[in-house]
Design an enzyme around this catalytic site. Structure first.
Site, mmCIF file in Angstrom:
data_model
loop_
_atom_site.group_PDB
_atom_site.id
_atom_site.type_symbol
_atom_site.label_atom_id
_atom_site.label_comp_id
_atom_site.label_asym_id
_atom_site.label_seq_id
_atom_site.Cartn_x
_atom_site.Cartn_y
_atom_site.Cartn_z
ATOM 1 N N ASP A 330 0.849 -1.186 0.000
ATOM 2 C CA ASP A 330 0.000 0.000 0.000
ATOM 3 C C ASP A 330 0.892 1.245 0.000
ATOM 4 O O ASP A 330 2.114 1.163 0.067
ATOM 5 C CB ASP A 330 -0.934 -0.020 1.218
ATOM 6 C CG ASP A 330 -2.219 0.755 0.989
ATOM 7 O OD1 ASP A 330 -2.251 1.619 0.079
ATOM 8 O OD2 ASP A 330 -3.196 0.516 1.710
ATOM 9 N N GLU A 530 -10.245 7.111 4.960
ATOM 10 C CA GLU A 530 -9.154 6.555 5.761
ATOM 11 C C GLU A 530 -9.149 7.130 7.183
ATOM 12 O O GLU A 530 -10.195 7.295 7.795
ATOM 13 C CB GLU A 530 -7.824 6.739 5.029
ATOM 14 C CG GLU A 530 -7.831 6.042 3.666
ATOM 15 C CD GLU A 530 -6.475 5.909 3.035
ATOM 16 O OE1 GLU A 530 -5.501 5.595 3.731
ATOM 17 O OE2 GLU A 530 -6.384 6.104 1.806
#
Length: 858
Positions: A330, A530
């Site tokens: 990621d 997020e």
């Protein structure tokens, strides 16, 4: 379309992990020795890579690999973001892939049209295929977060976020959504999506909970194969990875939805059995469907960062599960592995990652990785395995023969593909199926021949009804004009009312010109993504009862009230439910707001059962909390009941007179919120405003007006939008004085710093000191950081309110330790400076973003 069923072993494990209601029976957190990060691969599901052997493809890969230099190979193992890489860079460094992360778009923007994306994709493709100077032609992969449709494409079809799709219980719908998303990606010249998200969120406080389909691993497993098959095409048919499909990415392996307290990028302190049977439930069916990429999570499992966990990546995922595709990191997640930085992490490659996502750090990572391969720190066998996997995926997709991305048939016909009527009709169906009815005292369905008031700040707000990951990373800073072809909730209601002979009046604040027969109030969470969405509890807007007051005011006038709640997660809403005659959870429905009108309104003509054309079908994929302090999954393990259980959802045939519900929140409903330091002219809860004079004497401000002992800095209150909701600061005398916000406990904003967030100050500049101004953060002696901003301030408009942002990275570069900030805001200046401040917080949107000249650490 038939889907491959889970294996009997998988079903038995899922049955052990979930009750009939989908509530977990096993503990999600454990402090026992069994929770240690020891992996037993033989206890994980035995997988078999579903693609049959392809000797011709393997021969092509082997031949190409033999021609590649070590520089070519290392380039293939690195992914850079388009904001930080150019086609010339791809040509020079032979990078294997690029991505468009949140806020990265063509032509320096944050999003783009199909033509803009095609042009950019063509440029990178040409660079990767340039054979001048003896280079090898290896086409570059282009990935993007298309997580609820192609959400970075202007005019695209935007589907409900996954939290809503879970409520549909419709795997065939999920498959169709995958197909449409793939078509619109290809129409824009992009061949890879970082989806699906196969997380199994166990705590709604997590800011990414809305990216998960359900708390129930069985439902996630059911959807996994469907969405992968929709995106990539069906294995064993000519449609698999053809020109109408894209590469899918199962993410985030593994445990991202199980972190303690729902902290993004946190630690999943769970047993191996829970990690396997709950959090990894979606991966075996995704692999059976042929998923080509698995993205590894930022998070940790029992203290071990996933990006460095060789036992789970190599031994379990690649070994036991037999995953044969690319394992991808990621966004700079490798930099969080102990001993690593964003620019150097051999541990991640040696753990089994084939490609590292290094958006802004790619050049340093390339240099260091190349040296480590040459020195043997990263074995050549590991490099060849990684590059072989990458080349296989590219060949399976037909990239070596496909030509320019703009030449794809769907790209050529993009005007008729992107946001087509058929695509929008599917999204509108998804909205209808996702709606969950929690209460109905008989006000629904609404007669469309009546006069309806549509109120609330979500009524005519397409950005709000989409949520995060919509054109921009956070889904903020947008207006309805950014969504051509989309329909707001009000526009959908108004169109159907008008067609039936009724009328609809839009009034966000609830004031009306004509008394309505019924009011529909659309409200809910503002967009986030997020860690910006992480919450301390499940209270809805604690300390701000604006929406509740609107519901109560309209109902107090004798007007039947229908609440339509926009949310990415279950929240404690008992007061709002009590204040409504009907309560509908619409989740984050996407671009087709008229799907809500389809269900709320009676038939306007023709034959329909009891005047109903579309009934409520949605069932909760997450249990709903009884209090703001209750985390339903954890509470179920203690024998506590949620307010609404997993699977709850009324229809028009049900008695819907819910309530009255308890209005005991279980906690104090304060205005405390992560990332907010100063709000409406006052320090956030627990924070203190401290003035330090030129003589070094410091004191907290307990009332205004106030001043330092030496008179070098004075503060007063005044009215900006409300009574005394701003503070005016004035500097005098020789030397530097400082105003600072002091946190109750040290703050860790390292995630936010890595995520390119800003320290945003809403202020008015009245005069700038000629002696200089700095903004900084403090963390004690030897680790604070300041940024000189005097010249930049002087160039900004004076006498008007602005949101001025400074990248958090500026402070880190100036010497601050962003993991332990004691003073997250410091403003230092000298004589003549006069500013007014109303808010200080972390964010991604500012009217003016300042640059980073460091004034030095102290």
């Amino acid at each position: 379309m038939p889907l491959s069923p889970p294996s009997p072993l998988s079903l038995r494990r899922l049955f052990l992990a979930v009750s009939l209601a989908g509530v977990l029976l096993m503990p999600i957190h454990s402090a026992s020795a069994d929770a240690a990060a020891t992996v037993h691969p033989e206890q994980w599901p035995q997988g078999h890579w579903p693609l049959p052997p392809d000797p011709a493809l393997e021969a092509r890969v082997k031949a190409l690999l033999a021609k590649m230099s070590v520089e070519d190979k290392v380039g293939q193992m690195i992914q850079a973001d388009i904001k930080y890489v150019t086609p010339d860079d791809v040509r020079q460094y032979r990078l294997g892939s690029i991505l468009a992360g949140g806020n990265s778009g063509p032509d320096g923007g944050q999003y783009g049209t199909a033509a803009q994306w095609q042009k950019l994709s063509d440029a990178f493709y040409r660079a990767s295929m340039d054979t001048s100077g003896g280079r090898l032609a290896i086409p570059v992969l282009f990935g993007i977060d298309a997580v609820h449709g192609h959400n970075n494409l202007v005019g695209s079809t935007l589907f409900p976020q996954n939290v809503g799709l879970g409520a549909t219980r419709d795997a065939q719908l999920i498959h169709a959504i995958g197909e449409v998303t793939a078509r619109e990606l290809r129409a824009s010249g992009i061949n890879w999506t970082f989806a699906p998200t196969l997380t199994v969120p166990q705590d709604g406080r997590w800011g990414r909970a809305y990216e998960g389909y359900s708390q129930n691993p069985a439902l996630v497993a059911q959807y996994a194969g469907a969405i992968v098959e929709g995106l990539e095409g069906k294995l064993g048919t000519p449609h698999y990875l053809d020109a109408h499909h894209v590469i899918a990415t199962a993410k985030h392996f593994v445990g991202d939805g199980g972190t303690r307290d729902g902290k993004d990028q946190g630690d999943a302190e769970v047993s191996e059995a829970v990690l396997r049977d709950v959090h990894a439930a979606g991966y075996p069916p995704a692999i059976r469907a042929g998923v080509q990429v698995v993205m590894v999570s930022f998070s940790s499992w029992n203290g071990v960062k996933m990006a460095g966990n060789k036992a789970l990546i190599t031994d379990v995922l690649k070994g036991r599960m037999d995953f044969g595709g690319i394992v991808l990191g990621d966004w700079n997640a490798h930099g969080q592995v102990p001993g690593c930085t964003n620019e150097d992490c051999p541990v991640a490659y040696n753990a089994g990652l084939d490609m590292l996502e290094a958006p802004d750090s790619w050049k340093g990572l390339y240099k260091n990785t190349l040296a480590e391969v040459k020195s043997g720190v990263i074995p050549m066998s590991r490099v060849d395995d990684a590059v072989t996997r990458i080349l296989r995926v590219k060949m399976r997709l037909g990239m070596f023969e496909a030509g320019l991305p703009s030449g794809n048939p769907l790209a050529v016909d993009s005007a008729n593909v992107v946001g087509s009527p058929a695509h929008r009709a599917l999204a509108r169906r998804a909205v209808r199926e996702s709606l969950v009815l929690l209460k109905n005292d008989g006000v629904l369905p609404i007669d469309p021949r009546k006069h309806v008031l549509v109120a609330g700040d979500g009524a005519d707000n397409i950005s709000k009804q989409n949520g995060g990951w919509t054109l921009t990373w956070q889904g903020t800073g947008l207006t309805n004009a950014n969504f051509p072809g989309a329909t707001s909730i009000f526009d959908g209601i108004s169109a159907q009312m008008k067609a039936a002979g009724g009328t609809a009046e839009l009034s966000p604040d609830g004031n009306y010109k004509q008394r309505p027969d019924v009011a529909i109030v659309v409200f809910g969470e503002d967009p986030y993504a997020e860690f910006q969405g992480d919450l301390p509890n499940l209270a809805y807007r604690p300390g701000n009862d604006h929406d509740l007051d609107l519901l109560r005011r309209l109902r107090g006038q004798g007007i039947p009230v229908v609440a339509v709640f926009l949310t990415g997660r279950p929240l404690w809403m008992n007061r709002e439910i009590n204040a409504s005659d009907a309560f509908v959870v619409a989740w984050l429905p996407g671009s087709e707001g008229e799907g809500i009108a389809d269900v709320l309104l009676r038939a306007r003509g023709g034959i329909a059962h009891d005047g109903i054309v579309h009934d409520f079908r949605g069932k909760l994929a997450y249990a709903w909390p009884r209090t703001a302090a209750q985390i339903p999954v954890a509470a179920a393990q203690r024998g506590e009941q949620p307010q609404f259980p997993y699977g709850f959802g009324l229809t028009y045939a049900d008695r819907g007179d819910t309530g009255p519900l308890s209005e005991d929140a279980g906690i104090e409903l304060s205005s405390a919120r992560a990332g907010v330091y100063f709000i409406h002219g006052k320090p956030a809860q627990g924070f203190a405003l401290r003035l330090t004079g030129t003589d070094g004497a410091a004191a907290n401000v307990t009332a205004t007006p106030a001043a330092t002992k030496d008179g070098s800095l004075r503060i007063t209150s005044f009215d900006y939008k409300a009574q005394e909701d701003a503070r005016s600061l004035g500097w005098a005398g020789k030397g530097t004085a400082r105003a600072a916000l002091v946190a109750p406990t040290p703050l860790d904003v390292e995630r936010e710093t890595n995520g390119d967030m800003l320290l945003v100050t809403t202020l008015r500049i009245d005069a700038v000191s000629p002696t200089g101004t700095t903004i900084g953060v403090g963390c004690g002696s030897g680790c604070s950081g300041e940024v000189s901003i005097g010249r930049q301030l002087a160039s900004l408009p004076h006498g008007q309110w602005l949101r001025v942002g400074v990248p958090l990275k500026c402070f880190r570069e100036a010497g601050a330790d962003m993991t332990r900030l004691q003073q997250p805001f410091e403003w230092s200046s000298g004589t003549g400076e006069r500013i007014a401040i109303t808010d200080v917080s972390l964010g991604t949107v500012a009217d003016q973003t300042l640059a980073c000249p460091a004034a030095g650490g102290n």
